[in-house]
Design a protein around this motif. Structure first.
Motif, PDB file in Angstrom:
ATOM      1  N   ASP A  35       0.828  -1.213   0.000  1.00  0.00           N
ATOM      2  CA  ASP A  35       0.000   0.000   0.000  1.00  0.00           C
ATOM      3  C   ASP A  35       0.855   1.254   0.000  1.00  0.00           C
ATOM      4  O   ASP A  35       0.589   2.204  -0.735  1.00  0.00           O
ATOM      5  CB  ASP A  35      -0.935   0.023   1.216  1.00  0.00           C
ATOM      6  CG  ASP A  35      -2.076  -0.973   1.099  1.00  0.00           C
ATOM      7  OD1 ASP A  35      -2.621  -1.089  -0.010  1.00  0.00           O
ATOM      8  OD2 ASP A  35      -2.410  -1.621   2.089  1.00  0.00           O
ATOM      9  N   LEU A  36       1.893   1.281   0.829  1.00  0.00           N
ATOM     10  CA  LEU A  36       2.681   2.494   1.009  1.00  0.00           C
ATOM     11  C   LEU A  36       3.340   2.962  -0.277  1.00  0.00           C
ATOM     12  O   LEU A  36       3.310   4.157  -0.605  1.00  0.00           O
ATOM     13  CB  LEU A  36       3.742   2.270   2.093  1.00  0.00           C
ATOM     14  CG  LEU A  36       4.687   3.445   2.344  1.00  0.00           C
ATOM     15  CD1 LEU A  36       3.918   4.683   2.762  1.00  0.00           C
ATOM     16  CD2 LEU A  36       5.742   3.073   3.385  1.00  0.00           C
ATOM     17  N   ASP A  39       0.851   4.539  -2.487  1.00  0.00           N
ATOM     18  CA  ASP A  39       0.427   5.827  -1.941  1.00  0.00           C
ATOM     19  C   ASP A  39       1.477   6.904  -2.208  1.00  0.00           C
ATOM     20  O   ASP A  39       1.142   8.054  -2.533  1.00  0.00           O
ATOM     21  CB  ASP A  39       0.173   5.708  -0.438  1.00  0.00           C
ATOM     22  CG  ASP A  39      -1.082   4.920  -0.115  1.00  0.00           C
ATOM     23  OD1 ASP A  39      -1.906   4.719  -1.028  1.00  0.00           O
ATOM     24  OD2 ASP A  39      -1.239   4.507   1.052  1.00  0.00           O
ATOM     25  N   HIS A  45       0.303   9.941  -0.222  1.00  0.00           N
ATOM     26  CA  HIS A  45       1.155  10.095   0.963  1.00  0.00           C
ATOM     27  C   HIS A  45       2.253  11.098   0.613  1.00  0.00           C
ATOM     28  O   HIS A  45       2.861  11.019  -0.453  1.00  0.00           O
ATOM     29  CB  HIS A  45       1.757   8.742   1.345  1.00  0.00           C
ATOM     30  CG  HIS A  45       2.377   8.708   2.716  1.00  0.00           C
ATOM     31  ND1 HIS A  45       3.520   9.429   3.039  1.00  0.00           N
ATOM     32  CD2 HIS A  45       2.014   8.052   3.849  1.00  0.00           C
ATOM     33  CE1 HIS A  45       3.829   9.199   4.305  1.00  0.00           C
ATOM     34  NE2 HIS A  45       2.927   8.377   4.818  1.00  0.00           N
ATOM     35  N   ASN A 115      -1.279  -4.783   7.543  1.00  0.00           N
ATOM     36  CA  ASN A 115      -2.730  -4.916   7.480  1.00  0.00           C
ATOM     37  C   ASN A 115      -3.390  -4.265   8.684  1.00  0.00           C
ATOM     38  O   ASN A 115      -4.425  -3.604   8.561  1.00  0.00           O
ATOM     39  CB  ASN A 115      -3.092  -6.405   7.407  1.00  0.00           C
ATOM     40  CG  ASN A 115      -4.559  -6.658   7.163  1.00  0.00           C
ATOM     41  OD1 ASN A 115      -5.292  -7.019   8.078  1.00  0.00           O
ATOM     42  ND2 ASN A 115      -5.012  -6.477   5.926  1.00  0.00           N
ATOM     43  N   HIS A 118      -2.802   0.035   9.145  1.00  0.00           N
ATOM     44  CA  HIS A 118      -3.652   0.946   8.376  1.00  0.00           C
ATOM     45  C   HIS A 118      -4.906   1.339   9.141  1.00  0.00           C
ATOM     46  O   HIS A 118      -5.601   2.283   8.765  1.00  0.00           O
ATOM     47  CB  HIS A 118      -4.038   0.305   7.033  1.00  0.00           C
ATOM     48  CG  HIS A 118      -3.054   0.587   5.942  1.00  0.00           C
ATOM     49  ND1 HIS A 118      -1.841  -0.038   5.879  1.00  0.00           N
ATOM     50  CD2 HIS A 118      -3.098   1.446   4.888  1.00  0.00           C
ATOM     51  CE1 HIS A 118      -1.176   0.419   4.821  1.00  0.00           C
ATOM     52  NE2 HIS A 118      -1.912   1.310   4.210  1.00  0.00           N
ATOM     53  N   GLY A 173      -8.717   4.508   9.600  1.00  0.00           N
ATOM     54  CA  GLY A 173      -7.418   4.930   9.113  1.00  0.00           C
ATOM     55  C   GLY A 173      -6.577   5.685  10.123  1.00  0.00           C
ATOM     56  O   GLY A 173      -5.525   6.234   9.766  1.00  0.00           O
TER      57      GLY A 173
END
Length: 306
Positions: A35-36, A39, A45, A115, A118, A173
């Motif tokens: 994910d990072l 992002d 991000h 997981n 987040h 979040g």
């Protein structure tokens, strides 16, 4: 534009926390990065100065039985959790949840810690861990003081603490971990014993979609054909990972039959706070489909405990 300027790869927790204390900021830990990295690339991000890769931190990659608990490091890939016999034996709901996260390629690198970190109220690993009564281990750095006149300088020491799993979450979040100061190290789960069992299932769109329409995990203990202990977790049942405490009270000390199940469903629906999502489902639809999902998961956990 570079998305980060410095890359650090510690091999133990002390090195990781030294980087947290001394590396150029802003900084962020990275494990699977599924994910990072997206992002960062897509602008969701802000760019960071330092990435701290925690995939080689020994304390965060361990997966083992420690006394009467199962320890799972936050950097353990979810596919390793799925294929480890000890997890299947002692925390079956977690293996079922991890086996449904994204697709096979993602599961090879995505981590349980990611997981959870987040802080999404319907993350599959999160819902399973909540039902399994997990505790989270969190690390931080503290200044060490010495007596005046000793000639020693102030130093830094790594401290770890365990907190109830639910204390990790503040809202959708939003994690309670202090950004850039605290690191999620791993999870401790009680070992399932005789007549204790768990189950996780979800209703979802085609495999690979990030989050389910609804998911549900149950852990229970069965004694003399009654439910002597039970924990129910539902996602997204509220702004943070949600426990069905009223349904638990309704089932506790009773046999599993149509009467007790109907009472438990009524209690669950009266307490749960489903929300509508334009991309997944309305609140009304979730209230409709949770009934059959609840029955399926409860009956499976009940049968396994027998």
């Amino acid at each position: 534009m570079n998305l980060w300027q410095n890359y650090v790869r510690p091999t133990n927790l002390a090195e990781a926390m030294h980087a947290f204390a001394n590396a150029p900021r802003p900084l962020i830990p990275i494990a699977g990065g599924t994910d990072l990295l997206l992002d960062l690339e897509q602008g969701r991000h802000s760019p960071v100065q330092t990435l701290i890769d925690v995939t080689s931190v020994a304390e965060m990659t361990a997966l083992e039985v420690r006394g009467d608990q199962l320890y799972i490091g936050a950097s353990v890939p979810v596919n390793r959790i799925v294929t480890t016999p000890e997890v299947v034996t002692y925390a079956q709901a977690l293996t079922e949840a991890c086996d449904l996260i994204a697709g096979p390629q993602v599961r090879n690198v995505a981590t349980l810690g990611g997981n959870v970190a987040h802080a999404l109220p319907a993350a599959d690993g999160t819902i399973a861990l909540l039902a399994l009564n997990a505790q989270a281990e969190v690390a931080s750095v503290a200044l060490t003081s010495y007596p005046l006149g000793s000639g020693a300088e102030r130093g830094r020491s790594v401290i770890t603490r365990r907190i109830p799993f639910k204390e990790l979450f503040l809202g959708p979040g939003k994690s309670s971990l202090k950004h850039g100061e605290e690191l999620l190290v791993g999870f401790y789960l009680p070992l399932a014993t005789s007549h204790q069992s768990s189950c996780f299932k979800r209703i979802m769109r085609p495999q690979g979609v990030a989050l389910p329409i609804i998911n549900l995990a149950i852990w229970l203990e069965r004694t003399n054909d009654v439910i002597s202990k039970i924990r129910i977790a539902v996602g997204p049942g509220g702004p943070t990972p949600w426990s069905g405490t009223e349904a638990e009270k309704t089932l506790l000390g009773k046999p599993l039959n149509d009467e007790t199940f109907n009472a438990a469903v009524e209690a669950l629906l009266a307490q749960v706070g489903f929300r509508s999502s334009a991309r997944r489902a309305s609140s009304d639809y979730r209230r409709h489909i949770v009934v059959d999902l609840f029955k399926d998961v409860l009956e499976t956990a009940w049968e396994r405990a027998g």
